[in-house]
Design a protein around this motif. Structure first.
Motif, PDB file in Angstrom:
ATOM      1  N   MET A   1     -50.431 -20.067 -57.973  1.00 40.78           N
ATOM      2  CA  MET A   1     -51.186 -19.301 -56.986  1.00 40.78           C
ATOM      3  C   MET A   1     -51.282 -20.046 -55.652  1.00 40.78           C
ATOM      4  SD  MET A   1     -51.697 -16.407 -58.217  1.00 40.78           S
ATOM      5  CE  MET A   1     -52.794 -15.737 -56.984  1.00 40.78           C
ATOM      6  N   THR A   2     -51.342 -21.372 -55.704  1.00 40.54           N
ATOM      7  CA  THR A   2     -51.345 -22.162 -54.473  1.00 40.54           C
ATOM      8  C   THR A   2     -50.019 -22.014 -53.738  1.00 40.54           C
ATOM      9  OG1 THR A   2     -52.894 -23.744 -55.438  1.00 40.54           O
ATOM     10  CG2 THR A   2     -51.638 -24.490 -53.527  1.00 40.54           C
ATOM     11  N   VAL A   3     -48.922 -22.040 -54.491  1.00 43.19           N
ATOM     12  CA  VAL A   3     -47.598 -21.849 -53.884  1.00 43.19           C
ATOM     13  C   VAL A   3     -47.497 -20.450 -53.285  1.00 43.19           C
ATOM     14  CG1 VAL A   3     -45.124 -21.729 -54.364  1.00 43.19           C
ATOM     15  CG2 VAL A   3     -46.492 -23.570 -55.360  1.00 43.19           C
ATOM     16  N   VAL A   4     -48.034 -19.455 -53.965  1.00 43.01           N
ATOM     17  CA  VAL A   4     -48.040 -18.083 -53.448  1.00 43.01           C
ATOM     18  C   VAL A   4     -48.819 -18.024 -52.133  1.00 43.01           C
ATOM     19  CG1 VAL A   4     -48.944 -15.746 -53.848  1.00 43.01           C
ATOM     20  CG2 VAL A   4     -47.711 -16.927 -55.662  1.00 43.01           C
ATOM     21  N   ALA A   5     -49.996 -18.640 -52.098  1.00 41.93           N
ATOM     22  CA  ALA A   5     -50.824 -18.615 -50.888  1.00 41.93           C
ATOM     23  C   ALA A   5     -50.119 -19.297 -49.715  1.00 41.93           C
ATOM     24  CB  ALA A   5     -52.172 -19.276 -51.155  1.00 41.93           C
ATOM     25  N   VAL A   6     -49.523 -20.454 -49.966  1.00 42.95           N
ATOM     26  CA  VAL A   6     -48.808 -21.174 -48.905  1.00 42.95           C
ATOM     27  C   VAL A   6     -47.621 -20.341 -48.409  1.00 42.95           C
ATOM     28  CG1 VAL A   6     -47.385 -23.213 -48.431  1.00 42.95           C
ATOM     29  CG2 VAL A   6     -49.562 -23.465 -49.624  1.00 42.95           C
ATOM     30  N   ALA A   7     -46.875 -19.747 -49.333  1.00 41.63           N
ATOM     31  CA  ALA A   7     -45.730 -18.920 -48.947  1.00 41.63           C
ATOM     32  C   ALA A   7     -46.176 -17.678 -48.172  1.00 41.63           C
ATOM     33  CB  ALA A   7     -44.930 -18.511 -50.183  1.00 41.63           C
ATOM     34  N   ALA A   8     -47.281 -17.071 -48.584  1.00 42.34           N
ATOM     35  CA  ALA A   8     -47.783 -15.873 -47.895  1.00 42.34           C
ATOM     36  C   ALA A   8     -48.209 -16.209 -46.469  1.00 42.34           C
ATOM     37  CB  ALA A   8     -48.952 -15.269 -48.673  1.00 42.34           C
ATOM     38  N   PHE A   9     -49.023 -17.237 -46.310  1.00 44.15           N
ATOM     39  CA  PHE A   9     -49.469 -17.619 -44.964  1.00 44.15           C
ATOM     40  C   PHE A   9     -48.297 -18.099 -44.118  1.00 44.15           C
ATOM     41  CE2 PHE A   9     -53.723 -18.152 -47.013  1.00 44.15           C
ATOM     42  CZ  PHE A   9     -54.378 -17.201 -46.247  1.00 44.15           C
ATOM     43  N   GLY A  10     -47.426 -18.886 -44.708  1.00 46.38           N
ATOM     44  CA  GLY A  10     -46.278 -19.394 -43.968  1.00 46.38           C
ATOM     45  C   GLY A  10     -45.360 -18.300 -43.489  1.00 46.38           C
ATOM     46  N   SER A  11     -45.047 -17.340 -44.352  1.00 43.48           N
ATOM     47  CA  SER A  11     -44.147 -16.262 -43.943  1.00 43.48           C
ATOM     48  C   SER A  11     -44.803 -15.364 -42.904  1.00 43.48           C
ATOM     49  CB  SER A  11     -43.684 -15.453 -45.151  1.00 43.48           C
ATOM     50  OG  SER A  11     -44.776 -14.817 -45.794  1.00 43.48           O
ATOM     51  N   TYR A  12     -46.094 -15.135 -43.035  1.00 42.45           N
ATOM     52  CA  TYR A  12     -46.792 -14.304 -42.051  1.00 42.45           C
ATOM     53  C   TYR A  12     -46.778 -14.961 -40.670  1.00 42.45           C
ATOM     54  CZ  TYR A  12     -50.461 -11.919 -39.510  1.00 42.45           C
ATOM     55  OH  TYR A  12     -51.158 -11.240 -38.544  1.00 42.45           O
ATOM     56  N   PHE A  13     -47.147 -16.229 -40.610  1.00 43.07           N
ATOM     57  CA  PHE A  13     -47.196 -16.890 -39.312  1.00 43.07           C
ATOM     58  C   PHE A  13     -45.803 -17.116 -38.731  1.00 43.07           C
ATOM     59  CE2 PHE A  13     -51.481 -18.029 -40.808  1.00 43.07           C
ATOM     60  CZ  PHE A  13     -52.186 -17.443 -39.766  1.00 43.07           C
ATOM     61  N   LEU A  14     -44.818 -17.311 -39.584  1.00 43.29           N
ATOM     62  CA  LEU A  14     -43.444 -17.438 -39.106  1.00 43.29           C
ATOM     63  C   LEU A  14     -42.966 -16.119 -38.493  1.00 43.29           C
ATOM     64  CD1 LEU A  14     -40.919 -19.252 -38.915  1.00 43.29           C
ATOM     65  CD2 LEU A  14     -40.240 -18.343 -41.126  1.00 43.29           C
ATOM     66  N   LEU A  15     -43.279 -15.010 -39.153  1.00 37.80           N
ATOM     67  CA  LEU A  15     -42.883 -13.713 -38.614  1.00 37.80           C
ATOM     68  C   LEU A  15     -43.626 -13.409 -37.308  1.00 37.80           C
ATOM     69  CD1 LEU A  15     -41.057 -11.227 -39.338  1.00 37.80           C
ATOM     70  CD2 LEU A  15     -43.170 -10.132 -39.998  1.00 37.80           C
ATOM     71  N   LYS A  16     -44.923 -13.722 -37.262  1.00 37.07           N
ATOM     72  CA  LYS A  16     -45.682 -13.517 -36.026  1.00 37.07           C
ATOM     73  C   LYS A  16     -45.077 -14.330 -34.884  1.00 37.07           C
ATOM     74  CE  LYS A  16     -49.246 -11.589 -35.596  1.00 37.07           C
ATOM     75  NZ  LYS A  16     -49.540 -10.266 -35.068  1.00 37.07           N
ATOM     76  N   GLN A  17     -44.649 -15.555 -35.162  1.00 31.91           N
ATOM     77  CA  GLN A  17     -44.024 -16.395 -34.147  1.00 31.91           C
ATOM     78  C   GLN A  17     -42.697 -15.784 -33.689  1.00 31.91           C
ATOM     79  OE1 GLN A  17     -42.410 -20.053 -35.544  1.00 31.91           O
ATOM     80  NE2 GLN A  17     -42.459 -21.013 -33.527  1.00 31.91           N
ATOM     81  N   GLN A  18     -41.919 -15.297 -34.638  1.00 33.52           N
ATOM     82  CA  GLN A  18     -40.646 -14.661 -34.302  1.00 33.52           C
ATOM     83  C   GLN A  18     -40.863 -13.427 -33.433  1.00 33.52           C
ATOM     84  OE1 GLN A  18     -37.348 -15.440 -35.055  1.00 33.52           O
ATOM     85  NE2 GLN A  18     -38.202 -17.413 -35.617  1.00 33.52           N
ATOM     86  N   PHE A  19     -41.870 -12.615 -33.774  1.00 35.95           N
ATOM     87  CA  PHE A  19     -42.180 -11.429 -32.975  1.00 35.95           C
ATOM     88  C   PHE A  19     -42.590 -11.829 -31.561  1.00 35.95           C
ATOM     89  CE2 PHE A  19     -43.209  -8.492 -36.775  1.00 35.95           C
ATOM     90  CZ  PHE A  19     -41.920  -8.050 -36.800  1.00 35.95           C
ATOM     91  N   ALA A  20     -43.419 -12.850 -31.439  1.00 38.11           N
ATOM     92  CA  ALA A  20     -43.853 -13.304 -30.115  1.00 38.11           C
ATOM     93  C   ALA A  20     -42.671 -13.814 -29.308  1.00 38.11           C
ATOM     94  CB  ALA A  20     -44.913 -14.390 -30.260  1.00 38.11           C
ATOM     95  N   THR A  21     -41.757 -14.527 -29.965  1.00 38.30           N
ATOM     96  CA  THR A  21     -40.570 -15.027 -29.285  1.00 38.30           C
ATOM     97  C   THR A  21     -39.691 -13.883 -28.783  1.00 38.30           C
ATOM     98  OG1 THR A  21     -40.571 -17.001 -30.661  1.00 38.30           O
ATOM     99  CG2 THR A  21     -38.506 -16.464 -29.569  1.00 38.30           C
ATOM    100  N   LEU A  22     -39.657 -12.797 -29.539  1.00 37.16           N
ATOM    101  CA  LEU A  22     -38.843 -11.633 -29.170  1.00 37.16           C
ATOM    102  C   LEU A  22     -39.575 -10.684 -28.214  1.00 37.16           C
ATOM    103  CD1 LEU A  22     -37.319 -10.928 -32.680  1.00 37.16           C
ATOM    104  CD2 LEU A  22     -36.105 -11.811 -30.679  1.00 37.16           C
ATOM    105  N   GLY A  23     -40.822 -11.018 -27.846  1.00 40.52           N
ATOM    106  CA  GLY A  23     -41.558 -10.223 -26.869  1.00 40.52           C
ATOM    107  C   GLY A  23     -42.477  -9.173 -27.467  1.00 40.52           C
ATOM    108  N   TYR A  24     -42.740  -9.214 -28.753  1.00 36.32           N
ATOM    109  CA  TYR A  24     -43.662  -8.269 -29.389  1.00 36.32           C
ATOM    110  C   TYR A  24     -45.003  -8.958 -29.598  1.00 36.32           C
ATOM    111  CZ  TYR A  24     -39.554  -5.461 -30.421  1.00 36.32           C
ATOM    112  OH  TYR A  24     -38.418  -4.725 -30.302  1.00 36.32           O
ATOM    113  N   HIS A  25     -46.087  -8.237 -29.312  1.00 34.78           N
ATOM    114  CA  HIS A  25     -47.424  -8.841 -29.475  1.00 34.78           C
ATOM    115  C   HIS A  25     -48.287  -7.989 -30.343  1.00 34.78           C
ATOM    116  CE1 HIS A  25     -46.540 -11.906 -26.535  1.00 34.78           C
ATOM    117  NE2 HIS A  25     -46.034 -10.959 -25.773  1.00 34.78           N
TER     118      HIS A  25
END
Length: 109
Positions: free
Chosen positions: A85-109
């Motif tokens: 469950m800890t690995v799931v939580a880390v993967a969930a938060f990590g993938s979410y923030f990585l995608l948010k960063q990618q969206f911001a880099t591409l100009g989406y907010h």
């Protein structure tokens, strides 16, 4: 033997569902953003569901029923379950923030 095989088969199905959820809920919106779509939509629930399915699917596929992840009588997770469950939580938060960063880099907010 049969029970272990069923756990492994269930793990394979769970892993396939996790891959499908990841593709549909994470990769597809990211590809749409990279293609400069006017609007990109994603469901935040998939950032929890996809890692959950992928990690537990992989666990069941590799381990079967040899290592218990929960105590059914006490309705509690074992140490292995808490680690998963800890690995799931880390993967969930990590993938979410990585995608948010990618969206911001591409100009989406």
């Amino acid at each position: 033997m049969i029970r272990d095989l069923l756990h492994r088969l269930g793990g394979l199905v769970t892993l396939a569902l996790g891959l499908a959820a990841s593709w549909w809920g994470i990769v597809t919106p990211l590809e749409a953003a990279r293609a400069q779509a006017p609007e990109v939509h994603y469901d935040i629930k998939l950032f929890v569901l996809a890692p959950l399915l992928l990690i537990f699917g992989l666990f069941f596929l590799l381990v079967g029923d040899r290592v218990p992840y929960r105590n059914a009588e006490e309705r509690k997770l074992t140490t292995v379950g808490w680690i998963l469950m800890t690995v799931v939580a880390v993967a969930a938060f990590g993938s979410y923030f990585l995608l948010k960063q990618q969206f911001a880099t591409l100009g989406y907010h």
